[in-house]
Motif scaffolding. Structure first.
Motif, PDB file in Angstrom:
ATOM      1  N   ILE A 126       0.834  -1.305   0.042  1.00  0.00           N
ATOM      2  CA  ILE A 126       0.107  -0.007   0.205  1.00  0.00           C
ATOM      3  C   ILE A 126       1.019   1.230  -0.035  1.00  0.00           C
ATOM      4  CG2 ILE A 126      -1.775   1.261   1.105  1.00  0.00           C
ATOM      5  CD1 ILE A 126      -2.594  -1.338   2.586  1.00  0.00           C
ATOM      6  N   THR A 127       0.661   2.199  -1.092  1.00  0.00           N
ATOM      7  CA  THR A 127       1.298   3.260  -1.091  1.00  0.00           C
ATOM      8  C   THR A 127       0.904   4.548  -1.008  1.00  0.00           C
ATOM      9  OG1 THR A 127       1.326   3.614  -3.293  1.00  0.00           O
ATOM     10  CG2 THR A 127       3.059   1.853  -2.613  1.00  0.00           C
ATOM     11  N   GLY A 128       1.211   5.530  -0.753  1.00  0.00           N
ATOM     12  CA  GLY A 128       0.823   6.875  -0.474  1.00  0.00           C
ATOM     13  C   GLY A 128       1.932   7.992  -1.085  1.00  0.00           C
ATOM     14  N   PHE A 129       1.641   9.184  -1.123  1.00  0.00           N
ATOM     15  CA  PHE A 129       2.798  10.089  -1.407  1.00  0.00           C
ATOM     16  C   PHE A 129       2.850  11.107  -0.225  1.00  0.00           C
ATOM     17  CE2 PHE A 129       1.711   9.114  -6.009  1.00  0.00           C
ATOM     18  CZ  PHE A 129       3.270   9.182  -6.343  1.00  0.00           C
ATOM     19  N   GLY A 130       3.990  11.791  -0.341  1.00  0.00           N
ATOM     20  CA  GLY A 130       4.257  12.824   0.662  1.00  0.00           C
ATOM     21  C   GLY A 130       3.654  14.309   0.190  1.00  0.00           C
ATOM     22  N   PRO A 131       4.042  15.396   0.995  1.00  0.00           N
ATOM     23  CA  PRO A 131       3.661  16.629   0.269  1.00  0.00           C
ATOM     24  C   PRO A 131       4.413  17.030  -0.966  1.00  0.00           C
ATOM     25  CG  PRO A 131       5.093  16.961   2.215  1.00  0.00           C
ATOM     26  CD  PRO A 131       4.917  15.369   1.944  1.00  0.00           C
ATOM     27  N   PHE A 132       3.702  18.022  -1.678  1.00  0.00           N
ATOM     28  CA  PHE A 132       4.308  18.290  -2.809  1.00  0.00           C
ATOM     29  C   PHE A 132       3.811  19.818  -3.085  1.00  0.00           C
ATOM     30  CE2 PHE A 132       0.185  16.470  -3.732  1.00  0.00           C
ATOM     31  CZ  PHE A 132      -0.430  17.358  -4.635  1.00  0.00           C
ATOM     32  N   PRO A 133       4.472  20.601  -3.839  1.00  0.00           N
ATOM     33  CA  PRO A 133       4.156  21.934  -4.190  1.00  0.00           C
ATOM     34  C   PRO A 133       2.692  22.309  -4.236  1.00  0.00           C
ATOM     35  CG  PRO A 133       6.234  21.402  -5.607  1.00  0.00           C
ATOM     36  CD  PRO A 133       5.720  19.941  -4.991  1.00  0.00           C
ATOM     37  N   GLY A 134       2.050  23.211  -3.176  1.00  0.00           N
ATOM     38  CA  GLY A 134       0.726  23.632  -3.131  1.00  0.00           C
ATOM     39  C   GLY A 134      -0.084  22.655  -2.296  1.00  0.00           C
ATOM     40  N   ALA A 135       0.584  21.525  -1.888  1.00  0.00           N
ATOM     41  CA  ALA A 135      -0.181  20.553  -0.838  1.00  0.00           C
ATOM     42  C   ALA A 135       0.807  20.302   0.286  1.00  0.00           C
ATOM     43  CB  ALA A 135      -0.447  19.390  -1.888  1.00  0.00           C
TER      44      ALA A 135
ATOM     45  N   ALA B  33      -2.415   0.118   7.500  1.00  0.00           N
ATOM     46  CA  ALA B  33      -1.551  -0.723   7.941  1.00  0.00           C
ATOM     47  C   ALA B  33      -1.654  -1.358   9.386  1.00  0.00           C
ATOM     48  CB  ALA B  33      -0.080  -0.166   7.749  1.00  0.00           C
ATOM     49  N   ARG B  34      -2.397  -0.682  10.051  1.00  0.00           N
ATOM     50  CA  ARG B  34      -2.794  -1.194  11.392  1.00  0.00           C
ATOM     51  C   ARG B  34      -3.987  -1.934  11.637  1.00  0.00           C
ATOM     52  NH1 ARG B  34      -2.329   4.706  12.747  1.00  0.00           N
ATOM     53  NH2 ARG B  34      -0.091   5.431  13.135  1.00  0.00           N
ATOM     54  N   LEU B  35      -4.597  -2.145  10.441  1.00  0.00           N
ATOM     55  CA  LEU B  35      -5.683  -2.831  10.389  1.00  0.00           C
ATOM     56  C   LEU B  35      -5.689  -4.243  10.892  1.00  0.00           C
ATOM     57  CD1 LEU B  35      -7.767  -2.079   7.028  1.00  0.00           C
ATOM     58  CD2 LEU B  35      -8.263  -1.333   9.577  1.00  0.00           C
ATOM     59  N   ARG B  36      -6.492  -4.924  12.015  1.00  0.00           N
ATOM     60  CA  ARG B  36      -6.632  -6.150  12.087  1.00  0.00           C
ATOM     61  C   ARG B  36      -7.751  -6.822  12.251  1.00  0.00           C
ATOM     62  NH1 ARG B  36      -2.328  -4.773  11.717  1.00  0.00           N
ATOM     63  NH2 ARG B  36      -0.346  -4.836  13.061  1.00  0.00           N
ATOM     64  N   ARG B  37      -7.850  -7.798  10.946  1.00  0.00           N
ATOM     65  CA  ARG B  37      -9.148  -8.373  10.809  1.00  0.00           C
ATOM     66  C   ARG B  37      -8.823  -9.844  10.346  1.00  0.00           C
ATOM     67  NH1 ARG B  37     -10.194  -4.068  12.071  1.00  0.00           N
ATOM     68  NH2 ARG B  37     -11.394  -2.208  11.278  1.00  0.00           N
ATOM     69  N   PRO B  38      -9.924 -10.750  10.791  1.00  0.00           N
ATOM     70  CA  PRO B  38      -9.769 -12.193  10.444  1.00  0.00           C
ATOM     71  C   PRO B  38      -9.397 -12.475   9.045  1.00  0.00           C
ATOM     72  CG  PRO B  38     -11.351 -11.833  11.807  1.00  0.00           C
ATOM     73  CD  PRO B  38     -10.990 -10.470  11.618  1.00  0.00           C
ATOM     74  N   ALA B  39      -9.876 -11.568   8.158  1.00  0.00           N
ATOM     75  CA  ALA B  39      -9.571 -11.801   6.570  1.00  0.00           C
ATOM     76  C   ALA B  39      -8.339 -11.324   6.185  1.00  0.00           C
ATOM     77  CB  ALA B  39     -10.905 -10.970   5.821  1.00  0.00           C
ATOM     78  N   LEU B  40      -7.416 -10.814   7.124  1.00  0.00           N
ATOM     79  CA  LEU B  40      -6.089 -10.325   6.891  1.00  0.00           C
ATOM     80  C   LEU B  40      -5.087 -11.255   7.594  1.00  0.00           C
ATOM     81  CD1 LEU B  40      -6.610  -6.444   6.953  1.00  0.00           C
ATOM     82  CD2 LEU B  40      -6.535  -7.987   4.943  1.00  0.00           C
TER      83      LEU B  40
ATOM     84  N   THR C 137       3.991  -1.026   3.474  1.00  0.00           N
ATOM     85  CA  THR C 137       3.591   0.199   3.243  1.00  0.00           C
ATOM     86  C   THR C 137       4.723   1.147   2.767  1.00  0.00           C
ATOM     87  OG1 THR C 137       3.726   1.280   5.299  1.00  0.00           O
ATOM     88  CG2 THR C 137       1.480   0.466   4.728  1.00  0.00           C
ATOM     89  N   HIS C 138       4.496   2.084   2.021  1.00  0.00           N
ATOM     90  CA  HIS C 138       5.485   2.976   1.328  1.00  0.00           C
ATOM     91  C   HIS C 138       4.756   4.433   0.931  1.00  0.00           C
ATOM     92  CE1 HIS C 138       9.443   3.918   0.131  1.00  0.00           C
ATOM     93  NE2 HIS C 138       9.037   4.630  -0.796  1.00  0.00           N
TER      94      HIS C 138
ATOM     95  N   LEU D 145      10.884  -1.926  -4.217  1.00  0.00           N
ATOM     96  CA  LEU D 145       9.890  -2.384  -3.676  1.00  0.00           C
ATOM     97  C   LEU D 145       9.369  -3.630  -4.076  1.00  0.00           C
ATOM     98  CD1 LEU D 145       8.231   1.229  -2.826  1.00  0.00           C
ATOM     99  CD2 LEU D 145       9.040  -0.353  -1.181  1.00  0.00           C
ATOM    100  N   LEU D 146       9.138  -3.471  -5.501  1.00  0.00           N
ATOM    101  CA  LEU D 146       8.690  -4.744  -6.088  1.00  0.00           C
ATOM    102  C   LEU D 146       9.481  -6.021  -5.976  1.00  0.00           C
ATOM    103  CD1 LEU D 146       6.864  -3.287  -9.073  1.00  0.00           C
ATOM    104  CD2 LEU D 146       5.608  -3.789  -6.984  1.00  0.00           C
ATOM    105  N   ALA D 147      10.597  -5.854  -5.986  1.00  0.00           N
ATOM    106  CA  ALA D 147      11.742  -6.809  -5.948  1.00  0.00           C
ATOM    107  C   ALA D 147      11.960  -7.367  -4.726  1.00  0.00           C
ATOM    108  CB  ALA D 147      13.184  -6.409  -6.552  1.00  0.00           C
ATOM    109  N   THR D 148      11.661  -6.419  -3.706  1.00  0.00           N
ATOM    110  CA  THR D 148      11.853  -6.826  -2.546  1.00  0.00           C
ATOM    111  C   THR D 148      10.917  -7.548  -1.684  1.00  0.00           C
ATOM    112  OG1 THR D 148      13.743  -4.989  -1.918  1.00  0.00           O
ATOM    113  CG2 THR D 148      12.756  -6.042   0.035  1.00  0.00           C
ATOM    114  N   HIS D 149       9.644  -6.978  -1.812  1.00  0.00           N
ATOM    115  CA  HIS D 149       8.398  -7.456  -1.149  1.00  0.00           C
ATOM    116  C   HIS D 149       7.596  -8.575  -1.973  1.00  0.00           C
ATOM    117  CE1 HIS D 149       9.468  -4.806   2.187  1.00  0.00           C
ATOM    118  NE2 HIS D 149       9.533  -3.706   1.360  1.00  0.00           N
ATOM    119  N   ARG D 150       7.703  -8.313  -3.417  1.00  0.00           N
ATOM    120  CA  ARG D 150       6.981  -9.330  -4.553  1.00  0.00           C
ATOM    121  C   ARG D 150       5.631  -9.046  -3.975  1.00  0.00           C
ATOM    122  NH1 ARG D 150       8.348 -14.206  -3.772  1.00  0.00           N
ATOM    123  NH2 ARG D 150       9.184 -14.121  -1.653  1.00  0.00           N
TER     124      ARG D 150
END
Length: 213
Positions: A9-18, A31-38, A45-46, A62-67
């Motif tokens: 799961i990924t997001g972005f940091g701040p950028f010009p104007g935000a 990332a903190r969710l704890r559910r039986p389905a998980l 996360t990144h 990231l793709l090579a490390t975590h696949r």
């Protein structure tokens, strides 16, 4: 032994104007969710800097490390008041706005191939899952021409390779205040985004499991 399902799961940091990007707390809470389905799901996360060079160097690592079997990405669309489920990446780059590192693109296309790359039909399942939480979620065919769209393109590109993630999806979220409250009266809050994010994550996990059958 059954191999656990892996989701990045990924997001972005701040950028010009935000100066505040709500995808940062959103990704952390998912990332903190704890559910039986998980229970058999490994979530990594990144947060990307809003820079082309960062995406180009960090996404392959990231793709090579975590696949990951599934890649669930979030970005900020500050002028949109609803959740945007992106259905494709456009072969377009802005030559106007520099990235967080000051880099400015000199050409208006990412690659000399197709005009767009589609994520796939699974994104509409995510759309319906988000809507079931009661929020305004809509399909989008235009991820812009900045870093969000660039990451979309690179993610779909990676998913097309046998060694890449089986599924990828990108969701644009509206702006929030730093305390997680709505930026506009009656708008979405961080709690709304987390509820919708959880629903979409569960749907992504279900779809990824089906691809392994």
């Amino acid at each position: 032994m059954t191999t656990s399902l892996r989701v990045l799961i990924t997001g972005f940091g701040p950028f010009p104007g935000a100066p505040f990007n709500p995808t940062v707390p959103l990704v952390k809470q998912l990332a903190r969710l704890r559910r039986p389905a998980l229970d058999d799901v490994t979530i990594t996360t990144h947060i990307f800097d809003v820079a082309y060079a960062t995406v180009d160097s960090e996404l392959p690592r990231l793709l090579a490390t975590h696949r990951p079997h599934a890649l669930l990405m979030f970005g900020l669309a500050a002028r949109t008041r609803w959740l945007r489920i992106e259905t494709r990446a456009r072969n377009a780059m802005t030559t106007i706005w520099p990235d967080q590192h000051g880099a400015r693109i000199r050409k208006g296309a990412i690659a000399g191939t197709a005009n767009a790359r589609a994520f796939g039909p699974h994104v509409f399942k995510l759309l319906h899952a988000a809507r079931r939480t009661g929020i305004d979620a809509r399909a989008s065919r235009d991820a812009g021409s900045y870093l969000c769209n660039y990451l979309c393109w690179r993610a779909v590109e990676a998913a097309d390779h046998q060694a890449g993630p089986r599924l990828a999806a990108f969701i644009h979220v509206p702006a929030l205040k730093r305390d997680g409250s709505a930026a506009v009266p009656g708008g979405m809050t961080l709690a709304h985004l987390v509820d919708a994010g959880e629903a979409m994550l569960m749907e992504m996990v279900k779809a990824a499991r089906q691809t392994r059958l």
